[in-house]
Design a protein around this motif. Structure first.
Motif, short mmCIF file in Angstrom:
data_model
loop_
_atom_site.label_atom_id
_atom_site.label_comp_id
_atom_site.label_asym_id
_atom_site.label_seq_id
_atom_site.Cartn_x
_atom_site.Cartn_y
_atom_site.Cartn_z
N ASN A 46 0.84 -1.25 0.05
CA ASN A 46 0.01 -0.08 -0.20
C ASN A 46 0.91 1.40 -0.11
OD1 ASN A 46 -2.45 -1.45 0.01
ND2 ASN A 46 -2.39 -1.50 2.42
N PHE A 47 1.94 1.36 0.88
CA PHE A 47 2.85 2.42 0.96
C PHE A 47 3.55 2.48 -0.47
CE2 PHE A 47 7.30 3.48 1.19
CZ PHE A 47 7.10 5.02 1.81
N ALA A 48 3.87 1.29 -0.96
CA ALA A 48 4.55 1.41 -2.37
C ALA A 48 3.61 2.20 -3.56
CB ALA A 48 5.04 0.06 -2.83
N ARG A 49 2.32 1.62 -3.38
CA ARG A 49 1.57 2.41 -4.50
C ARG A 49 1.35 3.79 -4.33
NH1 ARG A 49 -0.99 -2.73 -3.35
NH2 ARG A 49 -0.75 -4.27 -5.23
N ILE A 50 1.13 4.13 -3.03
CA ILE A 50 1.14 5.66 -2.82
C ILE A 50 2.51 6.50 -3.12
CG2 ILE A 50 0.73 7.37 -0.75
CD1 ILE A 50 -0.88 5.38 0.75
N ALA A 51 3.40 5.85 -2.75
CA ALA A 51 4.76 6.37 -3.16
C ALA A 51 4.85 6.56 -4.83
CB ALA A 51 5.97 5.74 -2.63
N THR A 52 4.38 5.61 -5.58
CA THR A 52 4.79 5.47 -6.95
C THR A 52 3.77 6.43 -7.56
OG1 THR A 52 5.10 3.10 -6.84
CG2 THR A 52 4.40 3.91 -8.95
N GLY A 53 2.37 6.64 -7.20
CA GLY A 53 1.70 7.39 -7.57
C GLY A 53 1.77 8.94 -7.40
N PRO A 82 9.76 1.51 -13.49
CA PRO A 82 10.63 1.04 -12.57
C PRO A 82 10.34 0.72 -11.00
CG PRO A 82 11.39 3.23 -13.14
CD PRO A 82 9.94 2.87 -14.01
N LEU A 83 9.45 1.76 -10.66
CA LEU A 83 9.03 1.65 -9.14
C LEU A 83 8.23 0.41 -8.94
CD1 LEU A 83 8.55 5.34 -7.70
CD2 LEU A 83 10.37 3.60 -7.27
N GLN A 84 7.27 0.48 -9.88
CA GLN A 84 6.10 -0.96 -9.99
C GLN A 84 6.92 -2.24 -9.87
OE1 GLN A 84 2.29 -0.81 -12.10
NE2 GLN A 84 3.53 1.04 -13.04
N ILE A 85 8.19 -2.27 -10.82
CA ILE A 85 8.89 -3.48 -10.80
C ILE A 85 9.89 -3.56 -9.47
CG2 ILE A 85 10.86 -4.46 -12.11
CD1 ILE A 85 9.90 -2.88 -14.60
N LEU A 86 10.42 -2.38 -9.12
CA LEU A 86 11.16 -2.32 -7.91
C LEU A 86 10.45 -2.59 -6.62
CD1 LEU A 86 13.99 -2.15 -6.64
CD2 LEU A 86 13.42 0.25 -6.82
N LEU A 87 9.34 -2.17 -6.58
CA LEU A 87 8.91 -2.00 -5.19
C LEU A 87 7.60 -3.02 -5.24
CD1 LEU A 87 8.47 1.99 -4.29
CD2 LEU A 87 10.25 0.33 -3.82
N LEU A 88 6.72 -3.16 -6.24
CA LEU A 88 5.64 -3.84 -6.16
C LEU A 88 6.00 -5.42 -6.65
CD1 LEU A 88 3.03 -1.43 -7.02
CD2 LEU A 88 3.19 -2.38 -5.00
N GLY A 89 7.03 -5.55 -7.30
CA GLY A 89 7.41 -6.86 -8.03
C GLY A 89 6.59 -7.09 -9.15
N GLU A 90 6.25 -6.10 -10.01
CA GLU A 90 5.30 -6.41 -11.01
C GLU A 90 6.28 -6.98 -12.44
OE1 GLU A 90 2.35 -6.88 -11.04
OE2 GLU A 90 1.38 -5.23 -9.73
N THR A 91 5.87 -7.61 -13.39
CA THR A 91 6.79 -7.83 -14.51
C THR A 91 6.69 -6.58 -15.48
OG1 THR A 91 4.74 -8.49 -15.89
CG2 THR A 91 5.95 -10.47 -14.56
N ILE A 92 7.67 -6.37 -16.01
CA ILE A 92 7.71 -4.94 -16.89
C ILE A 92 6.27 -4.87 -17.70
CG2 ILE A 92 9.16 -6.19 -19.02
CD1 ILE A 92 10.61 -3.31 -18.79
#
Length: 278
Positions: A154-161, A181-191
């Protein structure tokens, strides 16, 4: 506006739209340097780019939705904080000298090259740890593919947005250069998932940024619409091909683009600084 200018804007918009669909960026990383090269002021380039990005991102996101590759849940979670921070970015854009704005933009591009490479190394390390755990007797704990072992999601999504919103307003980019890159780095999403989500969030950030810049007189309507129409077509083309490309190819293309553009933007900043001294 001359026929040559119309052609330049149309081709630039088309190219930016193709990049938007392939790389999850609004196209501002291309449009802002182009507008500066055409002798528009950096703040005009930022504001006009925001309008073009809005049209391009809507086109790509609609296509992703039609293909079943659009997650409203992911987009809203990241996009909501971006609405607020985009206005902060639009205000800050008017407070910096042009050469400082360009230099900061160049640094942003270099930072993202590092972030993408960092996530790549972390992913390799995590995979090695998982393989080691499977080889260890009595160990059955595995880490889900998209789990986040470094940050609260949740924090990662707020920070990314929030970061994406500030960048959208400040630099005239959709925010994809930081969201992917933040979604990949913080949320572990595929590119690929990060790119598709980023394009959806860019619709939200671009709306907010365009409104903020329009109130400040920074949006050139004709130029923005021309770039946006070209981007509309380009995004339709590229979103159809993205699912077929290997992740490694997309990642390499993303980092290569950022590297080339950072060199160009630093050169523009130096030229602007010299003009300012004179």
């Amino acid at each position: 506006m001359t026929t040559t200018s119309l052609l330049i804007f149309a081709i630039a918009g088309l190219f930016a739209g193709i990049l938007a669909g392939f790389l999850g960026i609004g196209g501002g990383t291309v449009l802002v340097p182009l507008l500066v090269a055409l002798k528009y002021t950096p703040v005009q380039a930022v504001g006009t780019s925001s309008l073009a990005i809005l049209i391009t991102a809507i086109s790509g996101s609609v296509q992703n939705w039609r293909m079943g590759l659009f997650s409203f849940k992911r987009v809203i979670a990241i996009g909501f904080p971006a609405v607020v921070t985009a206005q902060i970015g639009a205000y800050l854009a008017t407070q910096f000298r042009p050469y400082l704005l360009l230099a900061a933009f160049g640094l942003l591009l270099l930072l993202n090259i590092y972030l993408v490479e960092l996530r790549k190394q972390l992913t390799i390390k995590k995979k090695q740890e998982e393989e080691q755990e499977l080889k260890t007797p009595g160990s059955h704990d595995t880490i889900p593919k998209n789990s986040n072992i470094f940050f609260n999601p949740n924090f990662a999504r707020i920070a990314t947005g929030s970061a994406a919103g500030i960048l959208a307003g400040l630099f005239g980019v959709g925010g994809g250069v930081i969201m992917v890159p933040l979604q990949i780095l913080l949320l572990g999403e595929t590119i690929k998932v990060a790119i598709q989500t980023s394009l959806g969030v860019i619709v939200i950030t671009a709306i907010s940024a365009t409104i903020g810049h329009a109130f400040r007189g920074n949006v050139l309507l004709v130029e923005g619409l021309l770039l946006g129409c070209g981007g509309f077509l380009g995004a339709q083309i590229s979103t159809r091909f993205l699912p077929k490309l290997p992740n490694e190819v997309v990642s390499l293309a993303f980092r290569t683009l950022l590297g080339i553009l950072s060199i160009y933007v630093f050169w523009q900043a130096w030229q602007n600084y010299n003009d300012f001294k004179i």
